[in-house]
Design a protein around this motif. Sequence first.
Motif, mmCIF file in Angstrom:
data_model
loop_
_atom_site.group_PDB
_atom_site.id
_atom_site.type_symbol
_atom_site.label_atom_id
_atom_site.label_comp_id
_atom_site.label_asym_id
_atom_site.label_seq_id
_atom_site.Cartn_x
_atom_site.Cartn_y
_atom_site.Cartn_z
ATOM 1 N N UNK A 157 0.781 -0.602 -0.176
ATOM 2 C CA UNK A 157 0.021 0.133 -0.299
ATOM 3 C C UNK A 157 0.713 1.943 0.032
ATOM 4 N N UNK A 158 1.623 0.960 0.318
ATOM 5 C CA UNK A 158 2.743 2.529 0.360
ATOM 6 C C UNK A 158 3.124 2.520 -0.910
ATOM 7 N N UNK A 159 2.943 2.765 -1.725
ATOM 8 C CA UNK A 159 3.850 2.862 -3.574
ATOM 9 C C UNK A 159 1.877 3.653 -3.457
ATOM 10 N N UNK A 160 0.756 2.439 -3.136
ATOM 11 C CA UNK A 160 0.105 3.540 -3.477
ATOM 12 C C UNK A 160 -0.626 5.168 -2.590
ATOM 13 N N UNK A 161 -0.572 4.414 -1.355
ATOM 14 C CA UNK A 161 -0.055 6.074 -0.601
ATOM 15 C C UNK A 161 0.393 7.416 -1.225
ATOM 16 N N UNK A 162 1.146 6.718 -1.909
ATOM 17 C CA UNK A 162 2.508 7.750 -2.304
ATOM 18 C C UNK A 162 1.742 8.605 -3.541
ATOM 19 N N UNK A 163 1.518 7.511 -4.511
ATOM 20 C CA UNK A 163 1.150 8.072 -5.952
ATOM 21 C C UNK A 163 -0.706 8.564 -5.569
ATOM 22 N N UNK A 164 -1.523 8.356 -4.463
ATOM 23 C CA UNK A 164 -2.028 9.122 -3.840
ATOM 24 C C UNK A 164 -2.318 11.034 -3.234
ATOM 25 N N UNK A 165 -1.320 11.013 -3.122
ATOM 26 C CA UNK A 165 -0.229 11.860 -2.338
ATOM 27 C C UNK A 165 -0.190 13.432 -3.456
ATOM 28 N N UNK A 166 0.632 12.745 -4.242
ATOM 29 C CA UNK A 166 1.498 13.079 -4.898
ATOM 30 C C UNK A 166 0.740 13.895 -6.757
ATOM 31 N N UNK A 167 0.139 12.950 -6.769
ATOM 32 C CA UNK A 167 -1.655 12.761 -7.703
ATOM 33 C C UNK A 167 -1.960 14.480 -7.222
ATOM 34 N N UNK A 168 -2.840 14.594 -6.070
ATOM 35 C CA UNK A 168 -3.485 15.402 -5.958
ATOM 36 C C UNK A 168 -2.856 16.628 -6.126
ATOM 37 N N UNK A 169 -1.292 16.713 -5.939
ATOM 38 C CA UNK A 169 -0.704 17.780 -6.129
ATOM 39 C C UNK A 169 -0.638 17.974 -8.186
ATOM 40 N N UNK A 170 -1.526 17.530 -8.983
ATOM 41 C CA UNK A 170 -1.673 17.758 -10.237
ATOM 42 C C UNK A 170 -3.034 18.514 -11.030
ATOM 43 N N UNK A 171 -3.176 18.692 -12.243
ATOM 44 C CA UNK A 171 -4.498 19.204 -12.590
ATOM 45 C C UNK A 171 -5.210 17.729 -12.210
ATOM 46 N N UNK A 172 -6.177 17.701 -12.429
ATOM 47 C CA UNK A 172 -7.573 16.862 -12.481
ATOM 48 C C UNK A 172 -7.230 15.915 -13.738
ATOM 49 N N UNK A 173 -6.620 16.537 -14.553
ATOM 50 C CA UNK A 173 -6.761 15.478 -16.114
ATOM 51 C C UNK A 173 -5.656 14.418 -16.172
ATOM 52 N N UNK A 174 -3.935 15.256 -14.841
ATOM 53 C CA UNK A 174 -3.659 14.284 -15.056
ATOM 54 C C UNK A 174 -4.054 12.799 -13.727
ATOM 55 N N UNK A 175 -3.886 12.026 -14.677
ATOM 56 C CA UNK A 175 -4.508 10.818 -13.272
ATOM 57 C C UNK A 175 -4.278 9.885 -12.778
ATOM 58 N N UNK A 176 -2.882 9.191 -13.505
ATOM 59 C CA UNK A 176 -1.676 8.594 -12.909
ATOM 60 C C UNK A 176 -0.570 8.617 -13.351
ATOM 61 N N UNK A 177 0.378 7.618 -12.543
ATOM 62 C CA UNK A 177 2.053 7.696 -12.008
ATOM 63 C C UNK A 177 2.661 6.518 -11.444
ATOM 64 N N UNK A 178 3.671 6.834 -12.370
ATOM 65 C CA UNK A 178 4.902 4.976 -13.031
ATOM 66 C C UNK A 178 5.966 5.887 -12.104
ATOM 67 N N UNK A 179 6.934 4.372 -11.446
ATOM 68 C CA UNK A 179 7.442 5.554 -10.842
ATOM 69 C C UNK A 179 8.851 4.697 -11.233
ATOM 70 N N UNK A 180 9.837 5.518 -11.616
ATOM 71 C CA UNK A 180 11.462 4.891 -11.720
ATOM 72 C C UNK A 180 12.735 5.720 -11.008
ATOM 73 N N UNK A 181 13.585 5.528 -10.873
ATOM 74 C CA UNK A 181 15.172 5.363 -10.029
ATOM 75 C C UNK A 181 15.382 7.032 -10.017
ATOM 76 N N UNK A 182 14.646 7.978 -11.533
ATOM 77 C CA UNK A 182 16.033 8.428 -11.901
ATOM 78 C C UNK A 182 15.454 9.319 -12.734
ATOM 79 N N UNK A 183 15.771 10.689 -12.299
ATOM 80 C CA UNK A 183 14.950 11.530 -13.932
ATOM 81 C C UNK A 183 14.845 10.836 -15.315
ATOM 82 N N UNK A 184 16.452 10.008 -15.813
ATOM 83 C CA UNK A 184 17.000 10.162 -17.197
ATOM 84 C C UNK A 184 15.243 8.712 -17.299
#
Length: 429
Positions: A88-115
């Motif tokens: 659930x930790x990644x879901x808690x993070x995605x949920x919290x992170x997505x609230x900072x975006x406009x409503x049109x941005x609805x999904x998050x995927x995670x990596x280790x680096x900006x590259x």
Amino acid sequence: MSANDAVVSTRDIIARRNRLLGPAYRLFYEQPVQFVRGEGVWLYDPDGNRYLDAYNNVAAVGHCHPHVVQAIARQAAVLNTHTRYLHETVLDYAEKLLTTFPAEIGHAMFTCSGSEANDLALRVARTCTGGTGFIVTQTAYHGVTVALAELSPSLGLSAEKDSHMRLVPAPRSAGDDTGEIFARQVRAALDDMARNGIRPAGLLVDTIFSSDGVFADPPGFLRPAVEAIRAAGGLFIADEVQPGFGRTGEQMWGFARHDLVPDLVTMGKPMGNGHPVAGMAARPDLLAEFGARSRYFNTFGGNPVSAAAGIAVLEVIESEGLIANARRTGGYLLDRLKQLQARHELIAEVRGVGLFIGVELRRAGIAGTPATRESAAIVNMLRERRVLISAAGPHANVLKIRPPLVFATDHADMLVENLDQVLQALHQA
């Protein structure tokens, strides 16, 4: 340890580094510096000397912030695995992170680096548009994978003869016509793609144009260029690795300054305050198409420890009011640097927003020749005074200032006073 012992020790470390890590890495400063500890805006060398960090945006909420450190340690003591198991930790993070975006941005995927995040965005853009052409600015930096190195001209690599990348000048001016000038360049790049049978996939920009020399104004200037890429069937990818997480002092993301909703957003550096966390946020319709045609997995991206670090960073930004601090301290620092400009002819322009500021140095004013040599000297002279900054831009003549978001006005005073003294010394030399 004597001064001579310190020199010998540094020399030995450099020799060992070269022997073990090879020649492809680079060090900062003519006299490299070793750090053994960090706290807030300070870095400490082996002798206990502290250095004011006005450069490292990775430790966005301050070096070794206790709340982030504790969150990492607590989760590491319980579980660390990948996203093919439920946690659930990644879901808690995605949920919290997505609230900072406009409503049109609805999904998050995670990596280790900006590259990795930018590489994933390229894959999504190619899959969803059917295109292969990307437009970036002339001194952009977006990453170190094979695909991203080609889209990062600041690395100095030559583009392949049949490259589907097109370069456009950074939006240098801050006038009312900045947006249209930049859009005109983007449309010209699109026309060139069409002549060469290249279908566009996206416009990829760092929304503060940091490697190009820091260009933030006027607000909204990106909109015409984004309209141009979308009209041609491509996507707008906002690279928020540098300006994101409140650094502009206005909202969480740099693209918000332009009143835009990107198709894809990439994140990295400050996301875990030093822990390797990065990611991509996207419109759900794009990921629906991408997911139907492709799979994605990253062994470490989205693991519970990284997610815990990410949550902690967001909590600190909110609880300590760091976006407001970036606005307040950044405005103060910008004013003080402009006062410095009035006293030093070498400063041609001071620009930026929040705690991301560029100080362009030229001989004989804004129309003069780039003061590349002087910029390098200033960066090194400040390092000798235990103040850390760097330089950017196509001629490396823009002092790049982007401290941790906990930077305060007394730290800004220390930076400006040391810069003033260095400029005086340089003038008298």
